[in-house]
Motif scaffolding. Sequence first.
Motif, PDB file in Angstrom:
ATOM      1  N   UNK A 198       0.835  -1.199   0.000  1.00 54.35           N
ATOM      2  CA  UNK A 198       0.000   0.000   0.000  1.00 54.35           C
ATOM      3  C   UNK A 198       0.873   1.254   0.000  1.00 54.35           C
ATOM      4  N   UNK A 199       2.005   1.195   0.694  1.00 51.39           N
ATOM      5  CA  UNK A 199       2.919   2.333   0.711  1.00 51.39           C
ATOM      6  C   UNK A 199       3.486   2.584  -0.686  1.00 51.39           C
ATOM      7  N   UNK A 200       3.843   1.517  -1.385  1.00 45.70           N
ATOM      8  CA  UNK A 200       4.364   1.684  -2.745  1.00 45.70           C
ATOM      9  C   UNK A 200       3.293   2.287  -3.656  1.00 45.70           C
ATOM     10  N   UNK A 201       2.068   1.792  -3.525  1.00 44.07           N
ATOM     11  CA  UNK A 201       0.982   2.325  -4.343  1.00 44.07           C
ATOM     12  C   UNK A 201       0.726   3.797  -4.023  1.00 44.07           C
ATOM     13  N   UNK A 202       0.842   4.121  -2.777  1.00 44.64           N
ATOM     14  CA  UNK A 202       0.595   5.507  -2.376  1.00 44.64           C
ATOM     15  C   UNK A 202       1.688   6.428  -2.920  1.00 44.64           C
ATOM     16  N   UNK A 203       2.912   5.936  -2.976  1.00 42.26           N
ATOM     17  CA  UNK A 203       4.010   6.740  -3.526  1.00 42.26           C
ATOM     18  C   UNK A 203       3.785   7.022  -5.024  1.00 42.26           C
ATOM     19  N   UNK A 204       3.317   6.005  -5.740  1.00 42.84           N
ATOM     20  CA  UNK A 204       3.017   6.202  -7.159  1.00 42.84           C
ATOM     21  C   UNK A 204       1.892   7.214  -7.343  1.00 42.84           C
ATOM     22  N   UNK A 205       0.930   7.173  -6.422  1.00 39.51           N
ATOM     23  CA  UNK A 205      -0.215   8.071  -6.505  1.00 39.51           C
ATOM     24  C   UNK A 205       0.197   9.528  -6.270  1.00 39.51           C
ATOM     25  N   UNK A 206       1.201   9.730  -5.388  1.00 40.94           N
ATOM     26  CA  UNK A 206       1.606  11.083  -5.021  1.00 40.94           C
ATOM     27  C   UNK A 206       2.905  11.527  -5.715  1.00 40.94           C
ATOM     28  N   UNK A 207       3.448  10.730  -6.631  1.00 42.28           N
ATOM     29  CA  UNK A 207       4.741  11.082  -7.218  1.00 42.28           C
ATOM     30  C   UNK A 207       4.692  12.381  -8.027  1.00 42.28           C
ATOM     31  N   UNK A 208       3.528  12.747  -8.536  1.00 42.10           N
ATOM     32  CA  UNK A 208       3.409  13.992  -9.282  1.00 42.10           C
ATOM     33  C   UNK A 208       2.921  15.150  -8.403  1.00 42.10           C
ATOM     34  N   UNK A 209       2.542  14.845  -7.148  1.00 41.18           N
ATOM     35  CA  UNK A 209       2.068  15.891  -6.230  1.00 41.18           C
ATOM     36  C   UNK A 209       3.173  16.352  -5.296  1.00 41.18           C
ATOM     37  N   UNK A 210       4.069  15.429  -4.923  1.00 46.37           N
ATOM     38  CA  UNK A 210       5.144  15.743  -3.990  1.00 46.37           C
ATOM     39  C   UNK A 210       6.488  15.702  -4.688  1.00 46.37           C
ATOM     40  N   UNK A 211       7.348  16.602  -4.305  1.00 48.75           N
ATOM     41  CA  UNK A 211       8.722  16.596  -4.788  1.00 48.75           C
ATOM     42  C   UNK A 211       9.383  15.280  -4.389  1.00 48.75           C
ATOM     43  N   UNK A 212      10.126  14.631  -5.279  1.00 44.64           N
ATOM     44  CA  UNK A 212      10.741  13.324  -4.958  1.00 44.64           C
ATOM     45  C   UNK A 212      11.559  13.354  -3.674  1.00 44.64           C
ATOM     46  N   UNK A 213      12.273  14.447  -3.446  1.00 48.12           N
ATOM     47  CA  UNK A 213      13.092  14.554  -2.242  1.00 48.12           C
ATOM     48  C   UNK A 213      12.217  14.576  -0.991  1.00 48.12           C
ATOM     49  N   UNK A 214      11.133  15.364  -1.039  1.00 51.91           N
ATOM     50  CA  UNK A 214      10.218  15.440   0.098  1.00 51.91           C
ATOM     51  C   UNK A 214       9.490  14.110   0.294  1.00 51.91           C
ATOM     52  N   UNK A 215       9.141  13.464  -0.816  1.00 50.51           N
ATOM     53  CA  UNK A 215       8.458  12.178  -0.733  1.00 50.51           C
ATOM     54  C   UNK A 215       9.352  11.127  -0.086  1.00 50.51           C
ATOM     55  N   UNK A 216      10.642  11.176  -0.423  1.00 54.59           N
ATOM     56  CA  UNK A 216      11.588  10.227   0.173  1.00 54.59           C
ATOM     57  C   UNK A 216      11.706  10.454   1.674  1.00 54.59           C
ATOM     58  N   UNK A 217      11.799  11.731   2.084  1.00 55.06           N
ATOM     59  CA  UNK A 217      11.860  12.040   3.517  1.00 55.06           C
ATOM     60  C   UNK A 217      10.612  11.537   4.232  1.00 55.06           C
ATOM     61  N   UNK A 218       9.450  11.735   3.644  1.00 61.43           N
ATOM     62  CA  UNK A 218       8.195  11.319   4.270  1.00 61.43           C
ATOM     63  C   UNK A 218       8.135   9.792   4.409  1.00 61.43           C
ATOM     64  N   UNK A 219       8.556   9.070   3.364  1.00 60.80           N
ATOM     65  CA  UNK A 219       8.549   7.605   3.419  1.00 60.80           C
ATOM     66  C   UNK A 219       9.489   7.110   4.510  1.00 60.80           C
TER      67      UNK A 219
END
Length: 280
Positions: free
Chosen positions: A90-111
Amino acid sequence: MSALKEEDVRQVVRLQKEDGRCLLIKLLKWETFDEEKDLKPGILLDYLYNTIIFAAEKGFPWPTVALAVCFSEELLHETEGKTMQEALQKLRDKCKQYQHKLNPNFLEHLVNHLLGTFFKHYRLYQFVLCEPREIDQTIYHLEVHIPEEVPPLKDGIDEKLWNYQKYMTELSEAEAQLRADMLAFRETMQLKSEQELEKFYEDLKFQEKEVVDRANLEKIVKDAHTIQMTIASEILQKEIETTFQVLDVKFQKITMPFPVSKSFHSSTKGIKIVTMRTKK
């Protein structure tokens, strides 16, 4: 799901933790709850609040902070009742869902943040979220008695003297009570005497202009006198008993030895008394 805006998360971050949590409850439009009785909403609130603080401290722009909260809350609900492997998917799916909404760097920090917090204690979160909690709570309302103000030490007296004064006060109160009881008894008996005499006179039914012979008149006077003497005898008996009790209290007052303080002993210690005689 939360619909926190940029200004909402900004206000939460600016406040101290408890105030920020209270504001977050209002922004999420939750009903107030007791964290001691209901553990679940308190843990969910901390989960979202910690996400806001983490994102803000990592330098996320305010709109991105709001997105991070939305990401975390959606993941929490979507993984409810899932195994660890299912939750990671579910986490992987959520990352794909938000990859265009969140900056990759910020998304990595959040994960990384979620892996170190939510997934690290995943079983505990699942237990809180999925298992019903039975409340077995006993509440005691205890009355707190504030201690009396302690008087200055300079006003203190010797313990034996204090006990002596206390005992004398109790004797005086006992004497006053005996006298008050006697007065109340006398008034009660006098009222009883008046009531009995009144009833006695009412029971005497003479016809108008009826002539009472000497024998009946003597009996009436004797009966009335008996009522009065009976009451007077009871009053006298009570007064005698009370007098002896009062005398006993007075005797206790007289025979109670007055305590001699230690300071008196120490000040007179070593004094030699000399008696002188003169020759005649």
